[in-house]
Design a protein around this motif. Structure first.
Motif, mmCIF file in Angstrom:
data_model
loop_
_atom_site.group_PDB
_atom_site.id
_atom_site.type_symbol
_atom_site.label_atom_id
_atom_site.label_comp_id
_atom_site.label_asym_id
_atom_site.label_seq_id
_atom_site.Cartn_x
_atom_site.Cartn_y
_atom_site.Cartn_z
ATOM 1 N N ALA A 1 0.397 -0.864 -0.118
ATOM 2 C CA ALA A 1 0.415 -0.221 0.085
ATOM 3 C C ALA A 1 0.684 1.000 -0.234
ATOM 4 O O ALA A 1 0.830 2.454 -0.502
ATOM 5 C CB ALA A 1 -0.853 0.022 0.831
ATOM 6 N N ALA A 2 1.971 1.050 0.858
ATOM 7 C CA ALA A 2 2.739 2.219 1.220
ATOM 8 C C ALA A 2 3.342 2.654 -0.493
ATOM 9 O O ALA A 2 3.267 3.707 -1.013
ATOM 10 C CB ALA A 2 4.004 2.033 1.999
ATOM 11 N N ASP A 3 3.839 1.817 -0.958
ATOM 12 C CA ASP A 3 4.668 1.156 -2.428
ATOM 13 C C ASP A 3 4.011 1.766 -3.554
ATOM 14 O O ASP A 3 4.242 3.087 -4.330
ATOM 15 C CB ASP A 3 5.393 0.277 -2.512
ATOM 16 C CG ASP A 3 6.565 -0.683 -1.599
ATOM 17 O OD1 ASP A 3 7.021 0.482 -0.745
ATOM 18 O OD2 ASP A 3 7.087 -1.023 -1.572
ATOM 19 N N ALA A 4 2.503 1.802 -3.247
ATOM 20 C CA ALA A 4 1.411 1.583 -4.103
ATOM 21 C C ALA A 4 1.305 3.750 -4.368
ATOM 22 O O ALA A 4 1.276 4.234 -5.234
ATOM 23 C CB ALA A 4 0.296 1.452 -4.286
ATOM 24 N N ALA A 5 1.254 4.078 -2.738
ATOM 25 C CA ALA A 5 0.550 5.812 -3.012
ATOM 26 C C ALA A 5 2.380 6.065 -3.279
ATOM 27 O O ALA A 5 1.873 7.067 -4.428
ATOM 28 C CB ALA A 5 0.370 5.771 -1.339
ATOM 29 N N LEU A 6 3.499 5.506 -3.270
ATOM 30 C CA LEU A 6 4.575 6.772 -3.557
ATOM 31 C C LEU A 6 4.540 6.588 -5.064
ATOM 32 O O LEU A 6 4.512 7.633 -6.000
ATOM 33 C CB LEU A 6 5.333 6.005 -2.649
ATOM 34 C CG LEU A 6 5.970 5.816 -1.754
ATOM 35 C CD1 LEU A 6 7.361 5.367 -1.133
ATOM 36 C CD2 LEU A 6 5.847 7.864 -1.569
ATOM 37 N N VAL A 7 4.717 5.274 -5.827
ATOM 38 C CA VAL A 7 4.023 5.153 -7.461
ATOM 39 C C VAL A 7 2.959 6.459 -7.785
ATOM 40 O O VAL A 7 3.481 7.066 -8.964
ATOM 41 C CB VAL A 7 3.759 3.983 -7.699
ATOM 42 C CG1 VAL A 7 3.613 4.059 -9.207
ATOM 43 C CG2 VAL A 7 4.545 2.770 -7.968
ATOM 44 N N SER A 8 2.421 6.934 -7.312
ATOM 45 C CA SER A 8 0.607 7.167 -7.589
ATOM 46 C C SER A 8 1.119 8.871 -7.151
ATOM 47 O O SER A 8 0.867 9.843 -8.121
ATOM 48 C CB SER A 8 -0.092 6.767 -6.980
ATOM 49 O OG SER A 8 -0.555 7.397 -6.457
ATOM 50 N N GLY A 9 2.237 9.195 -6.931
ATOM 51 C CA GLY A 9 2.566 10.955 -6.044
ATOM 52 C C GLY A 9 2.095 11.274 -4.896
ATOM 53 O O GLY A 9 1.775 12.380 -4.473
ATOM 54 N N ASP A 10 1.181 10.111 -4.211
ATOM 55 C CA ASP A 10 0.948 10.522 -2.918
ATOM 56 C C ASP A 10 1.152 10.065 -1.632
ATOM 57 O O ASP A 10 1.058 9.378 -1.043
ATOM 58 C CB ASP A 10 -0.828 9.612 -3.113
ATOM 59 C CG ASP A 10 -2.032 10.156 -1.726
ATOM 60 O OD1 ASP A 10 -2.020 10.894 -0.924
ATOM 61 O OD2 ASP A 10 -3.409 9.286 -1.736
ATOM 62 N N VAL A 11 2.089 11.421 -1.529
ATOM 63 C CA VAL A 11 2.868 10.881 -0.118
ATOM 64 C C VAL A 11 2.548 10.982 0.833
ATOM 65 O O VAL A 11 2.551 10.310 1.270
ATOM 66 C CB VAL A 11 3.705 12.311 -0.405
ATOM 67 C CG1 VAL A 11 4.655 12.273 0.432
ATOM 68 C CG2 VAL A 11 4.767 12.141 -1.647
ATOM 69 N N ASP A 12 1.607 11.721 1.103
ATOM 70 C CA ASP A 12 0.178 11.589 2.490
ATOM 71 C C ASP A 12 0.102 10.406 2.949
ATOM 72 O O ASP A 12 -0.174 10.148 3.538
ATOM 73 C CB ASP A 12 -0.672 12.831 2.097
ATOM 74 C CG ASP A 12 -0.081 14.209 2.362
ATOM 75 O OD1 ASP A 12 0.516 14.605 2.941
ATOM 76 O OD2 ASP A 12 -0.574 15.077 1.826
ATOM 77 N N ALA A 13 -0.535 9.595 1.255
ATOM 78 C CA ALA A 13 -1.045 8.629 2.063
ATOM 79 C C ALA A 13 0.437 7.357 1.785
ATOM 80 O O ALA A 13 0.365 6.296 2.855
ATOM 81 C CB ALA A 13 -1.538 7.958 0.906
ATOM 82 N N ALA A 14 1.053 8.091 1.900
ATOM 83 C CA ALA A 14 2.718 7.103 1.999
ATOM 84 C C ALA A 14 3.265 7.208 3.274
ATOM 85 O O ALA A 14 3.302 5.917 4.408
ATOM 86 C CB ALA A 14 3.689 7.457 0.896
ATOM 87 N N VAL A 15 3.078 8.438 3.686
ATOM 88 C CA VAL A 15 3.166 8.653 5.529
ATOM 89 C C VAL A 15 2.470 7.931 5.542
ATOM 90 O O VAL A 15 2.453 6.799 7.200
ATOM 91 C CB VAL A 15 3.353 10.462 5.448
ATOM 92 C CG1 VAL A 15 3.891 10.318 7.008
ATOM 93 C CG2 VAL A 15 4.106 10.385 4.994
ATOM 94 N N ALA A 16 0.629 7.739 5.717
ATOM 95 C CA ALA A 16 -0.103 7.060 6.542
ATOM 96 C C ALA A 16 0.247 5.648 6.691
ATOM 97 O O ALA A 16 -0.489 4.604 7.767
ATOM 98 C CB ALA A 16 -1.048 7.656 6.303
ATOM 99 N N GLU A 17 0.661 5.010 5.756
ATOM 100 C CA GLU A 17 0.666 3.852 5.545
ATOM 101 C C GLU A 17 1.430 3.008 6.361
ATOM 102 O O GLU A 17 1.416 1.967 6.875
ATOM 103 C CB GLU A 17 0.787 3.430 3.867
ATOM 104 C CG GLU A 17 -0.541 3.724 3.203
ATOM 105 C CD GLU A 17 -1.845 2.431 3.902
ATOM 106 O OE1 GLU A 17 -1.400 1.833 4.369
ATOM 107 O OE2 GLU A 17 -2.483 2.954 3.601
ATOM 108 N N TYR A 18 2.527 3.162 5.963
ATOM 109 C CA TYR A 18 4.033 3.737 6.722
ATOM 110 C C TYR A 18 4.043 3.476 7.817
ATOM 111 O O TYR A 18 4.214 2.744 9.137
ATOM 112 C CB TYR A 18 5.220 4.658 6.373
ATOM 113 C CG TYR A 18 6.475 3.693 5.316
ATOM 114 C CD1 TYR A 18 6.190 2.523 4.781
ATOM 115 C CD2 TYR A 18 5.914 4.883 4.021
ATOM 116 C CE1 TYR A 18 7.417 1.733 4.709
ATOM 117 C CE2 TYR A 18 6.560 4.130 2.479
ATOM 118 C CZ TYR A 18 7.067 3.034 2.805
ATOM 119 O OH TYR A 18 8.095 2.840 1.590
#
Length: 313
Positions: free
Chosen positions: A183-200
């Motif tokens: 989920a975090a990797d997918a967020a980074l690929v899509s450019g959604d950094v906020d979501a990546a932070v939340a997933e991590y």
């Protein structure tokens, strides 16, 4: 297959990094009988063949891929370029994945990419290739070129990173991602950094001992803090206010993203040494977070921790 330049809005202008090519080896040149051994793959490089070529190109949707075309028989010095590029790119902690293309072993790839001569390095971002280097350069010049590209990428909000390849992984195998980080990797690929932070953050909350999740969270936070930042403006502001913690932190973050890990650490260590609480504590805490982003086993982090201890005591 015809090469297409980058066409999306704000695409990187890499043309200024191209070096004038002296006498280069054409693909129809006569081959000497012997040449250096193939280049060994590293954590952030992979030997490319017909089986994994498409997968390597698809990796450019996460972060840039550098395809280096070389020939042990036709131009032995091109092997040195490939080896040096793999080593230098590894210093950028996943900002680049180097695809090592031995045109003697994989002539079909060179034909498909219409490679006229070697050496040649193509930068591939979002599946789009563009010539980057056309000459054998020493490691320091390679490092400068990759730093410049990294800064352009950061300025355009392209801040993804490749995951290191397992040391036990063979070149023909497709890398298997840990599903915990999907989920975090997918967020980074899509450019959604906020979501990546939340997933991590979820992963760290669930298991504070998960060092990889902690490192991912730290890196994602760096990406979030630097979104939209202009490197030149940040440097000017930091130079004008050397004891402004926020200004120094921003430049340190940008340096880290650009591969200047030691510079980022030194900036904050010096800030710790010349400030007092609460500014000192803020600078120290941020530096510790950058240590986590790089990886606590990294030799540069070990040196940074020793220097931080000296600054504190």
């Amino acid at each position: 297959m015809t090469q297409q330049p980058f066409s999306r809005p704000g695409a990187l202008d890499l043309s200024t990094l191209k070096q004038p090519a002296p006498a280069r080896a054409g693909l129809d040149a006569g081959a000497p009988a012997t040449g250096p051994a193939a280049v060994a793959a590293t954590s952030y490089s992979v030997n490319v063949d017909e089986q994994n070529f498409q997968g390597v190109l698809e990796s450019s949707m996460t972060a840039p891929v550098l395809l280096v075309f070389f020939s042990p028989t036709r131009m032995p010095e091109s092997v040195t370029l490939a080896s040096d590029l793999a080593a230098v790119a590894g210093e950028f902690e996943g900002r680049y994945l180097v695809g090592l293309v031995d045109i003697d072993a994989a002539p079909q790839i060179a034909q498909a990419m219409q490679i006229p001569s070697i050496p040649l390095v193509l930068a591939v971002v979002d599946g789009r290739p563009m010539p980057l280097l056309q000459d054998v350069l020493p490691p320091e010049e390679l490092r400068q070129a990759l730093e410049s590209v990294a800064q352009q990428l950061t300025a355009q909000g392209i801040a993804g990173r490749h995951q290191p390849r397992s040391a036990a992984q063979t070149d023909g195998e497709e890398q298997v991602s840990d599903p915990r980080y999907a989920a975090a990797d997918a967020a980074l690929v899509s450019g959604d950094v906020d979501a990546a932070v939340a997933e991590y953050q979820k992963l760290v909350d669930a298991n504070p001992a998960d060092a990889e999740a902690a490192a991912g969270l730290a890196r994602a936070k760096v990406l979030k803090r630097t979104q939209g930042a202009d490197l030149n403006e940040a440097r000017a502001a930091a130079a004008a206010a050397p004891d402004d913690v926020e200004a120094q932190i921003l430049v340190a973050d940008l340096d880290l993203l650009g591969g200047h890990v030691d510079d980022a650490f030194t900036r904050l260590i010096n800030l710790v040494a010349r400030t007092a609480d609460p500014e000192r504590s803020k600078a120290r805490d941020h530096l510790i977070e950058l240590f986590a982003a790089v990886g606590n086993e990294d030799p540069r982090v070990l040196v940074g921790r020793r220097n931080l201890a000296s600054a504190l005591f």
